[in-house]
Design an enzyme around this catalytic site. Structure first.
Site, PDB file in Angstrom:
ATOM      1  CB  SER A  83      -8.021   0.957   5.997  1.00  0.00           C
ATOM      2  OG  SER A  83      -8.722   2.151   5.836  1.00  0.00           O
ATOM      3  CB  SER A  93      -7.910   3.841   3.126  1.00  0.00           C
ATOM      4  OG  SER A  93      -7.028   3.242   4.059  1.00  0.00           O
ATOM      5  CE  LYS A 131      -3.744   2.155   2.708  1.00  0.00           C
ATOM      6  NZ  LYS A 131      -4.548   2.069   3.945  1.00  0.00           N
TER       7      LYS A 131
HETATM    8  N1  GLN Z   1     -12.792   4.596   6.880  1.00  0.00           N
HETATM    9  C1  GLN Z   1     -12.070   4.945   8.066  1.00  0.00           C
HETATM   10  C2  GLN Z   1     -11.587   6.358   7.964  1.00  0.00           C
HETATM   11  O1  GLN Z   1     -11.843   6.977   6.999  1.00  0.00           O
HETATM   12  C3  GLN Z   1     -10.936   4.007   8.304  1.00  0.00           C
HETATM   13  C4  GLN Z   1      -9.799   4.250   7.424  1.00  0.00           C
HETATM   14  C5  GLN Z   1      -8.599   3.422   7.792  1.00  0.00           C
HETATM   15  O2  GLN Z   1      -8.710   2.403   8.458  1.00  0.00           O
HETATM   16  N2  GLN Z   1      -7.440   3.901   7.389  1.00  0.00           N
HETATM   17  O3  GLN Z   1     -10.980   6.878   8.834  1.00  0.00           O
END
Ligand code: GLN
Length: 491
Positions: A179, A155, A80
């Site tokens: 994410s 994400s 990632k």
């Molecule tokens: N969707 C969550 C956020 O926007 C989690 C994102 C993540 O785990 N990086 O913060």
């Protein structure tokens, strides 16, 4: 006909290379060809590094010929793009880091490389990992390999889609509020979020430092366990990484679930959840029971407070972490005349709308006069959420729930409504707030053919229990044998 090499699991790829059936160069080339064939449609990768990958593969082959072996020797993986990789552009999905070349490599990635991993490239992400769909990436939206009009989740959507499209054998993601698990669920692959402190965060470009953890997206539970094994353990460069022995995660995988106590939290089966998701998860729980697990109804009473707590803690930490992008030290610089103007212009142009929204929310929550009312209060409620889990784990070994209330939604469907996007996190953020571990494992699909994930939650450092339960489930169902066919899409 023999199966194309890109369809192998990580475990089978290692076994095949050890047996001399094929080389890492052949395997890596097969994956690069697969990327070329499907990624125009899927858009999982922000950067592909073919020359570097083939060079690393050749080195792995040479080492193997000389008798070397290592857990990931010659295994192609994707990373990632929030994890620092020396000499390979690391953007965080943001314009502000468009040309950023890290001078060092994240510990987790370095450990994979030391174990022989071949890096195929860097995968797409919501900007600074803020989002649930990859629509917040400053570059492009990744598409769900099962239906290209839908999001892959976020994400770590690039990593989830790359694994689901079989354009990598496995991938690293990061999980601050879901994410890793959400894209795994939406894309029908396995997603493992380790406990806070299990894996070093050094070189992970920070979002919410008390919540962030590096995790794995893989084709099988066994593959996820293998990658965790390589990454886990103390690192002197990250004071929050725990100095505790790392168990052999694969040793207990086959122990089954006989007698395992599986908690079912009533708060995770709420109104508004897609009926097919609820049905699939309940069927999966019944399946675990048939395998010998003991099902125990439990309650996690503070669950409903998790969303506001998370969006205070995460934004507050993000606003502090992102203050380093000042247009001076690294990343995009507007080159304005005065220092203040340069801050304003660099950050104004470099950050996208969601990141700005979070910086503003977080800065507000931390500002004088509001700190006690918001951040401090959120931390206190966070403790209650953590205690809910501690109490539950006195009577159960793992907890089962859906990963998300729905299957993958359509691109654009929620982008104008941040709150409905935030709601996708309702079952995943609690684990990050409590610092505990969780895994998403495919357990069904809806009437559109979109995958559904089962979340298995373990106590802090309880990875062995969730891996064992997930493996038992996976090996007695056939969801993990079904694959998307993005190659047939007309793009
Ligand atoms: N969707 C969550 C956020 O926007 C989690 C994102 C993540 O785990 N990086 O913060």
């Amino acid at each position: 006909m023999t199966k194309p090499l890109y369809t192998l699991t990580l475990h089978d790829a290692i076994t095949g290379m050890r047996a001399g059936d094929f080389t890492s160069v052949e395997l890596t080339q097969a994956l690069l060809d697969r990327i070329a064939a499907v990624d125009r449609a899927v858009n999982a990768y922000l950067t592909v590094t073919p020359e570097r990958a083939l060079e690393q593969a050749a080195q792995a082959d040479a080492a193997r010929r000389q008798g070397a072996d290592a857990p990931l020797l010659g295994i192609p993986m994707a990373i990632k793009d929030v994890l620092s990789t020396e000499g390979v552009r690391t953007t965080c999905g943001s314009r502000i880091l468009e040309n950023y070349m890290p001078p060092f490599t994240a510990t987790a990635v370095q450990r994979l490389q030391r174990a022989g991993m071949v890096m195929l490239g860097k995968t797409n992400t919501d900007e600074f990992a803020m989002g649930s769909s990859t629509e917040n990436s400053a570059y492009f939206t990744t598409r769900n390999p099962w239906d290209l009009s839908r999001v892959p989740g976020g994400s770590s959507g690039g990593s989830g889609a790359a694994v689901a499209a079989q354009a990598t054998l496995a991938a690293l993601g990061t999980d601050t509020g879901g994410s890793v698990r959400l894209p795994a669920s939406y894309c029908g692959v396995v997603g493992l979020k380790p406990s806070y402190g299990r894996v070093s965060r050094y070189g992970l470009i920070a979002y919410g430092s008390s919540l962030d953890q590096i995790g794995v997206l893989a084709k099988t539970v066994q593959d996820a366990a293998l990658v965790l094994q390589v990454m886990a353990g103390h690192d002197g460069n990250d004071s929050t990484s725990l100095d505790l022995p790392v168990p052999d995660y694969r040793a207990g995988l086959d122990r089954g679930v006989q007698g395992l106590r599986v908690g079912i939290p009533q708060e995770y089966f709420i109104e508004g959840i897609q009926p097919e998701v609820e049905a699939a998860v309940k069927t999966a729980v019944a399946h675990l029971e048939n395998l010998g697990a003991q099902i125990v109804p439990i309650t996690l009473p503070n669950t409903e407070k998790a969303l506001p707590v998370y969006y205070l803690v995460a934004t507050a930490e993000a606003s502090a972490n992102l203050s380093r992008y000042d247009g001076v030290r690294f990343g995009y610089s507007a080159g304005a005349d005065s220092i203040l103007e340069n801050y304003r212009e660099s950050r104004g142009r470099g950050f996208g709308a969601e990141v700005k929204r979070r910086i503003m929310l977080g800065t507000y929550a931390l500002s004088a006069g509001y700190y006690d009312a918001y951040y401090l209060k959120a931390q206190q409620v966070r403790t209650l959420i953590k205690q809910d889990f501690e109490t539950a784990f006195e009577t159960v070994d793992v907890i089962a729930s859906p990963v998300a209330p729905t299957t993958a939604f359509r691109i654009g469907e929620k982008s104008g409504d941040p709150l409905s996007m935030y709601l996708m996190d309702v079952f995943t953020i609690t684990l990050n707030l409590a610092g505990i571990c969780g895994i998403s494992v495919p357990c069904g699909s809806d009437n559109q053919g979109m995958p559904i994930g089962l979340q298995l939650i373990g106590p802090h450092l309880g990875e062995e229990a969730i891996l064992r339960a997930a493996h038992a489930y996976e090996q007695t169902t056939n969801w993990h044998t079904q694959w998307a066919t993005p190659e047939t899409a007309n793009v």
